[in-house]
Design a protein around this motif. Structure first.
Motif, PDB file in Angstrom:
ATOM      1  N   VAL A  53       0.824  -1.206   0.000  1.00 18.62           N
ATOM      2  CA  VAL A  53       0.000   0.000   0.000  1.00 18.62           C
ATOM      3  C   VAL A  53       0.862   1.261   0.000  1.00 18.62           C
ATOM      4  CG1 VAL A  53      -1.751   1.280   1.282  1.00 18.62           C
ATOM      5  CG2 VAL A  53      -1.915  -1.202   1.102  1.00 18.62           C
ATOM      6  N   SER A  54       1.939   1.245   0.728  1.00 20.56           N
ATOM      7  CA  SER A  54       2.796   2.434   0.793  1.00 20.56           C
ATOM      8  C   SER A  54       3.373   2.763  -0.584  1.00 20.56           C
ATOM      9  CB  SER A  54       3.914   2.236   1.810  1.00 20.56           C
ATOM     10  OG  SER A  54       4.702   1.112   1.452  1.00 20.56           O
ATOM     11  N   GLU A  55       3.766   1.724  -1.343  1.00 19.14           N
ATOM     12  CA  GLU A  55       4.277   1.951  -2.695  1.00 19.14           C
ATOM     13  C   GLU A  55       3.186   2.525  -3.594  1.00 19.14           C
ATOM     14  OE1 GLU A  55       6.061  -1.547  -4.342  1.00 19.14           O
ATOM     15  OE2 GLU A  55       7.536  -1.696  -2.736  1.00 19.14           O
ATOM     16  N   LEU A  56       1.986   1.988  -3.453  1.00 25.27           N
ATOM     17  CA  LEU A  56       0.865   2.495  -4.257  1.00 25.27           C
ATOM     18  C   LEU A  56       0.586   3.961  -3.940  1.00 25.27           C
ATOM     19  CD1 LEU A  56      -1.755  -0.410  -4.258  1.00 25.27           C
ATOM     20  CD2 LEU A  56      -0.395   0.415  -6.169  1.00 25.27           C
ATOM     21  N   LYS A  57       0.629   4.293  -2.667  1.00 26.32           N
ATOM     22  CA  LYS A  57       0.379   5.686  -2.270  1.00 26.32           C
ATOM     23  C   LYS A  57       1.415   6.618  -2.865  1.00 26.32           C
ATOM     24  CE  LYS A  57      -2.129   5.066   2.062  1.00 26.32           C
ATOM     25  NZ  LYS A  57      -2.097   5.251   3.517  1.00 26.32           N
ATOM     26  N   SER A  58       2.683   6.223  -2.806  1.00 26.38           N
ATOM     27  CA  SER A  58       3.731   7.096  -3.350  1.00 26.38           C
ATOM     28  C   SER A  58       3.596   7.208  -4.868  1.00 26.38           C
ATOM     29  CB  SER A  58       5.119   6.593  -2.963  1.00 26.38           C
ATOM     30  OG  SER A  58       5.379   5.330  -3.534  1.00 26.38           O
ATOM     31  N   GLU A  59       3.270   6.115  -5.551  1.00 28.43           N
ATOM     32  CA  GLU A  59       3.046   6.165  -7.000  1.00 28.43           C
ATOM     33  C   GLU A  59       1.872   7.077  -7.336  1.00 28.43           C
ATOM     34  OE1 GLU A  59       2.701   2.365  -8.980  1.00 28.43           O
ATOM     35  OE2 GLU A  59       4.427   1.587  -7.891  1.00 28.43           O
ATOM     36  N   MET A  60       0.803   6.982  -6.543  1.00 26.83           N
ATOM     37  CA  MET A  60      -0.353   7.843  -6.776  1.00 26.83           C
ATOM     38  C   MET A  60       0.025   9.309  -6.603  1.00 26.83           C
ATOM     39  SD  MET A  60      -3.517   5.745  -4.994  1.00 26.83           S
ATOM     40  CE  MET A  60      -4.362   7.252  -4.669  1.00 26.83           C
ATOM     41  N   LYS A  61       0.831   9.609  -5.595  1.00 29.87           N
ATOM     42  CA  LYS A  61       1.237  10.982  -5.345  1.00 29.87           C
ATOM     43  C   LYS A  61       2.068  11.517  -6.513  1.00 29.87           C
ATOM     44  CE  LYS A  61       3.221  13.862  -1.740  1.00 29.87           C
ATOM     45  NZ  LYS A  61       3.834  13.894  -0.430  1.00 29.87           N
ATOM     46  N   VAL A  62       3.015  10.709  -6.986  1.00 32.92           N
ATOM     47  CA  VAL A  62       3.852  11.113  -8.115  1.00 32.92           C
ATOM     48  C   VAL A  62       2.990  11.331  -9.357  1.00 32.92           C
ATOM     49  CG1 VAL A  62       5.634  10.289  -9.721  1.00 32.92           C
ATOM     50  CG2 VAL A  62       5.961  10.031  -7.254  1.00 32.92           C
ATOM     51  N   ASN A  63       2.087  10.398  -9.622  1.00 36.93           N
ATOM     52  CA  ASN A  63       1.215  10.524 -10.787  1.00 36.93           C
ATOM     53  C   ASN A  63       0.309  11.744 -10.681  1.00 36.93           C
ATOM     54  OD1 ASN A  63       2.252   8.299 -12.121  1.00 36.93           O
ATOM     55  ND2 ASN A  63       0.764   6.881 -11.217  1.00 36.93           N
ATOM     56  N   PHE A  64      -0.154  12.025  -9.479  1.00 38.53           N
ATOM     57  CA  PHE A  64      -0.999  13.199  -9.282  1.00 38.53           C
ATOM     58  C   PHE A  64      -0.221  14.472  -9.578  1.00 38.53           C
ATOM     59  CE2 PHE A  64      -2.585  16.631  -6.576  1.00 38.53           C
ATOM     60  CZ  PHE A  64      -3.892  16.708  -7.036  1.00 38.53           C
ATOM     61  N   GLU A  65       1.012  14.540  -9.097  1.00 33.83           N
ATOM     62  CA  GLU A  65       1.853  15.711  -9.345  1.00 33.83           C
ATOM     63  C   GLU A  65       2.121  15.881 -10.833  1.00 33.83           C
ATOM     64  OE1 GLU A  65       2.814  18.142  -7.316  1.00 33.83           O
ATOM     65  OE2 GLU A  65       1.615  17.165  -5.781  1.00 33.83           O
ATOM     66  N   ARG A  66       2.424  14.792 -11.510  1.00 33.23           N
ATOM     67  CA  ARG A  66       2.657  14.851 -12.962  1.00 33.23           C
ATOM     68  C   ARG A  66       1.402  15.337 -13.685  1.00 33.23           C
ATOM     69  NH1 ARG A  66       5.679   9.082 -13.819  1.00 33.23           N
ATOM     70  NH2 ARG A  66       7.710   9.696 -12.993  1.00 33.23           N
ATOM     71  N   THR A  67       0.286  14.805 -13.291  1.00 33.13           N
ATOM     72  CA  THR A  67      -0.980  15.189 -13.916  1.00 33.13           C
ATOM     73  C   THR A  67      -1.257  16.664 -13.692  1.00 33.13           C
ATOM     74  OG1 THR A  67      -1.846  12.971 -13.533  1.00 33.13           O
ATOM     75  CG2 THR A  67      -3.448  14.672 -14.014  1.00 33.13           C
ATOM     76  N   ARG A  68      -0.994  17.145 -12.498  1.00 31.85           N
ATOM     77  CA  ARG A  68      -1.222  18.553 -12.169  1.00 31.85           C
ATOM     78  C   ARG A  68      -0.328  19.455 -13.020  1.00 31.85           C
ATOM     79  NH1 ARG A  68       0.049  21.866  -6.967  1.00 31.85           N
ATOM     80  NH2 ARG A  68       2.008  20.836  -7.372  1.00 31.85           N
ATOM     81  N   LYS A  69       0.955  19.069 -13.157  1.00 36.79           N
ATOM     82  CA  LYS A  69       1.884  19.851 -13.967  1.00 36.79           C
ATOM     83  C   LYS A  69       1.448  19.860 -15.434  1.00 36.79           C
ATOM     84  CE  LYS A  69       5.929  19.164 -11.041  1.00 36.79           C
ATOM     85  NZ  LYS A  69       7.224  18.477 -10.903  1.00 36.79           N
ATOM     86  N   LEU A  70       1.078  18.695 -15.933  1.00 35.00           N
ATOM     87  CA  LEU A  70       0.630  18.615 -17.331  1.00 35.00           C
ATOM     88  C   LEU A  70      -0.631  19.437 -17.546  1.00 35.00           C
ATOM     89  CD1 LEU A  70       1.237  14.856 -18.170  1.00 35.00           C
ATOM     90  CD2 LEU A  70       2.416  16.815 -19.148  1.00 35.00           C
ATOM     91  N   SER A  71      -1.506  19.432 -16.595  1.00 34.38           N
ATOM     92  CA  SER A  71      -2.730  20.219 -16.696  1.00 34.38           C
ATOM     93  C   SER A  71      -2.417  21.705 -16.782  1.00 34.38           C
ATOM     94  CB  SER A  71      -3.630  19.928 -15.498  1.00 34.38           C
ATOM     95  OG  SER A  71      -4.778  20.723 -15.542  1.00 34.38           O
ATOM     96  N   LYS A  72      -1.465  22.154 -15.951  1.00 32.55           N
ATOM     97  CA  LYS A  72      -1.065  23.565 -15.985  1.00 32.55           C
ATOM     98  C   LYS A  72      -0.468  23.921 -17.346  1.00 32.55           C
ATOM     99  CE  LYS A  72      -0.124  24.422 -11.110  1.00 32.55           C
ATOM    100  NZ  LYS A  72       0.924  24.742 -10.116  1.00 32.55           N
ATOM    101  N   ILE A  73       0.396  23.048 -17.857  1.00 34.04           N
ATOM    102  CA  ILE A  73       1.029  23.286 -19.157  1.00 34.04           C
ATOM    103  C   ILE A  73      -0.035  23.358 -20.251  1.00 34.04           C
ATOM    104  CG2 ILE A  73       2.515  22.247 -20.920  1.00 34.04           C
ATOM    105  CD1 ILE A  73       4.217  21.128 -18.574  1.00 34.04           C
ATOM    106  N   LEU A  74      -0.958  22.419 -20.229  1.00 33.65           N
ATOM    107  CA  LEU A  74      -2.022  22.409 -21.242  1.00 33.65           C
ATOM    108  C   LEU A  74      -2.891  23.654 -21.147  1.00 33.65           C
ATOM    109  CD1 LEU A  74      -3.110  18.659 -21.244  1.00 33.65           C
ATOM    110  CD2 LEU A  74      -1.910  19.893 -23.053  1.00 33.65           C
ATOM    111  N   SER A  75      -3.166  24.110 -19.941  1.00 35.97           N
ATOM    112  CA  SER A  75      -3.958  25.332 -19.768  1.00 35.97           C
ATOM    113  C   SER A  75      -3.229  26.532 -20.349  1.00 35.97           C
ATOM    114  CB  SER A  75      -4.242  25.579 -18.289  1.00 35.97           C
ATOM    115  OG  SER A  75      -5.053  24.569 -17.768  1.00 35.97           O
TER     116      SER A  75
END
Length: 108
Positions: A53-75
């Motif tokens: 679970v801890s690995e999944l949480k960290s992967e989710m956090k990284v993916n969320f950050e990437r998604t947020r950055k990509l969203s900003k770039i696309l905007s």
């Protein structure tokens, strides 16, 4: 009269045998389905037990950050494209105002 009774009894026994045969087929299908579902559950249980679970949480956090950055770039890109589109429209409208056809129409 007894032959008719015997025939009726045989017909009823035959119908019962057909019903039993159909039920047996259905039971075999259900047993097969049950064994497949049991195997699937065992595989799922192994997957869940092997998941950290801890690995999944960290992967989710990284993916969320990437998604947020990509969203900003696309905007930002969308905003730039919108501005560029407006500039192009303004330029084409200015070109239309200076075209000879408009000038001729304005003269008469």
């Amino acid at each position: 009269f007894t032959a008719k009774k015997q025939f009726g009894k045989l017909k009823a026994v035959r119908n019962d045998m057909v019903s039993v045969s159909r039920l047996s087929d259905r039971i075999r299908e259900l047993e097969l389905s049950l064994s497949q579902k049991t195997k699937e559950l065992v595989l799922m249980k192994e997957l869940v037990q092997n998941t950290k679970v801890s690995e999944l949480k960290s992967e989710m956090k990284v993916n969320f950050e990437r998604t947020r950055k990509l969203s900003k770039i696309l905007s930002r890109l969308a905003e730039k494209l919108k501005i560029q589109g407006e500039v192009k429209n303004d330029l084409s409208e200015a070109d239309d105002d200076e075209s000879p056809l408009t000038a001729r129409r304005a003269i008469p």
